[in-house]
Structures are given as structure tokens and as C-alpha cells.
Design a protein around this motif. Structure first.
Motif, PDB file in Angstrom:
ATOM      1  N   PHE A   3      11.449  -8.197  -0.493  1.00  9.97           N
ATOM      2  CA  PHE A   3      10.681  -7.888   0.360  1.00  9.97           C
ATOM      3  C   PHE A   3       9.779  -7.075   0.432  1.00  9.97           C
ATOM      4  O   PHE A   3       9.203  -7.166   1.180  1.00  9.97           O
ATOM      5  N   LEU A   4       9.725  -6.117  -0.332  1.00 11.54           N
ATOM      6  CA  LEU A   4       9.329  -5.393  -0.541  1.00 11.54           C
ATOM      7  C   LEU A   4       7.357  -5.357  -0.804  1.00 11.54           C
ATOM      8  O   LEU A   4       6.853  -4.813   0.132  1.00 11.54           O
ATOM      9  N   LYS A   5       7.593  -6.042  -2.047  1.00 13.41           N
ATOM     10  CA  LYS A   5       6.008  -6.257  -2.200  1.00 13.41           C
ATOM     11  C   LYS A   5       5.823  -7.059  -0.899  1.00 13.41           C
ATOM     12  O   LYS A   5       4.697  -7.381  -0.402  1.00 13.41           O
ATOM     13  N   HIS A   8       4.107  -4.711   1.709  1.00 14.14           N
ATOM     14  CA  HIS A   8       2.847  -5.017   1.018  1.00 14.14           C
ATOM     15  C   HIS A   8       1.804  -5.323   1.570  1.00 14.14           C
ATOM     16  O   HIS A   8       0.538  -5.014   1.204  1.00 14.14           O
ATOM     17  N   LEU A   9       2.064  -6.675   0.799  1.00 15.19           N
ATOM     18  CA  LEU A   9       0.831  -7.244   0.630  1.00 15.19           C
ATOM     19  C   LEU A   9       0.562  -7.156   2.569  1.00 15.19           C
ATOM     20  O   LEU A   9      -0.407  -7.471   2.416  1.00 15.19           O
ATOM     21  N   LEU A  10       1.487  -7.279   3.432  1.00 14.68           N
ATOM     22  CA  LEU A  10       1.202  -7.262   4.488  1.00 14.68           C
ATOM     23  C   LEU A  10       0.126  -6.480   5.412  1.00 14.68           C
ATOM     24  O   LEU A  10      -1.002  -6.378   5.659  1.00 14.68           O
ATOM     25  N   PHE A  11       0.090  -5.165   5.128  1.00 17.49           N
ATOM     26  CA  PHE A  11      -0.263  -3.663   5.139  1.00 17.49           C
ATOM     27  C   PHE A  11      -1.548  -3.873   4.385  1.00 17.49           C
ATOM     28  O   PHE A  11      -2.370  -3.937   4.682  1.00 17.49           O
ATOM     29  N   ALA A  12      -1.794  -4.423   2.305  1.00 19.34           N
ATOM     30  CA  ALA A  12      -2.545  -4.896   2.144  1.00 19.34           C
ATOM     31  C   ALA A  12      -3.754  -5.648   3.003  1.00 19.34           C
ATOM     32  O   ALA A  12      -5.368  -5.154   3.197  1.00 19.34           O
ATOM     33  N   LEU A  13      -3.296  -7.256   3.310  1.00 17.50           N
ATOM     34  CA  LEU A  13      -3.879  -8.051   4.246  1.00 17.50           C
ATOM     35  C   LEU A  13      -4.166  -7.512   5.330  1.00 17.50           C
ATOM     36  O   LEU A  13      -5.791  -7.265   5.790  1.00 17.50           O
ATOM     37  N   GLY A  14      -3.281  -6.697   6.174  1.00 16.18           N
ATOM     38  CA  GLY A  14      -3.508  -6.745   7.482  1.00 16.18           C
ATOM     39  C   GLY A  14      -5.241  -5.288   7.291  1.00 16.18           C
ATOM     40  O   GLY A  14      -5.945  -5.048   7.444  1.00 16.18           O
ATOM     41  N   LEU A  51       6.926   3.113  -3.671  1.00 15.50           N
ATOM     42  CA  LEU A  51       8.041   2.410  -3.996  1.00 15.50           C
ATOM     43  C   LEU A  51       7.922   1.373  -5.042  1.00 15.50           C
ATOM     44  O   LEU A  51       9.276   0.699  -5.477  1.00 15.50           O
ATOM     45  N   LEU A  52       7.720  -0.066  -4.948  1.00  9.75           N
ATOM     46  CA  LEU A  52       7.464  -0.695  -6.036  1.00  9.75           C
ATOM     47  C   LEU A  52       7.155  -0.465  -7.388  1.00  9.75           C
ATOM     48  O   LEU A  52       7.476  -1.728  -7.815  1.00  9.75           O
TER      49      LEU A  52
END
Length: 115
Positions: A3-5, A8-14, A51-52
Motif C-alpha cells: 500500500f505504501l509503495k 508513493h507511485l501515485l505521488f511520483a506519477l502525479g 518509509l519504503l
């Protein structure tokens, strides 16, 4: 951890999407507001990245993780500088997008762009 990953990917792609949209946008008031959103998203991407690292077998001395943190810190400093100096040119967003692409490339390959 998954879920954390995902977050993190949502923020990066955003970050990548919003930065690319700022390059193409002609609306100056939108770009001014987008900088604040970019700053918030980049800080959250940095925090979820930290955190990752704690939840994986990687350490902070891994070269591609260090490079990602350095480039994301430069990204955040660039956004703060642009908010302070009121820089709002598509070329500025192009440089930020290049930083994000380098970070993404490092994370996918798990090695720095120097190697």
C-alpha cells in the motif's frame, strides 16, 4: 508495504503528470497554484520514499537511493526558489521534468544514470 509503495507511485506519477501539464499550460494562474501542489506532492513522495527504504532490504547508502533523494531535494529546492522569485516559465518546468525522469529511471533500473 504494498500500500505504501502504491501511494508513493501515485505521488511520483502525479508529480510527472502535473509538471508535464505545467509545461503545456498557457494559464499562468493555474501554474502558480500548481507549484504549491507540486511542493506538497514532492514532500509526500520524499516521506513515503524514506518509509519504503525502512521496509525493504535496501539502505540509504545504496547509490540509486541516494541519487533519488538528492534529485528530489533539488526538485523541492527548485520549487521553493520559484515560489520565492516568482519564476513561471515553461523551460523551468522542463528542467523539473528532466529531474523527475532521472529519478524514475534510477528507481526502475535500481542503478544510477552514471552507471
Amino acid at each position: 508495504m504494498h500500500f505504501l509503495k502504491f501511494i508513493h507511485l501515485l505521488f511520483a506519477l502525479g508529480l510527472v503528470g502535473l509538471t508535464a501539464y505545467c509545461i503545456l499550460s498557457k494559464n499562468i494562474s493555474f501554474r502558480k497554484n500548481a507549484k504549491k501542489i507540486l511542493l506538497l506532492m514532492s514532500v509526500f513522495a520524499l516521506m513515503t520514499g524514506v518509509l519504503l527504504v525502512y521496509q525493504t532490504p535496501y539502505i540509504f547508502h545504496t547509490p540509486w537511493i541516494q541519487t533519488a533523494f538528492i534529485l528530489l531535494s533539488i526538485f523541492i529546492i527548485g520549487i521553493l526558489f520559484s515560489l520565492y522569485k516568482k519564476i513561471d516559465h515553461p523551460f523551468f518546468y522542463s528542467i523539473l521534468l528532466i529531474l523527475l525522469i532521472l529519478i524514475s529511471q534510477d528507481a526502475v533500473r535500481k542503478m544510477t544514470f552514471f552507471q
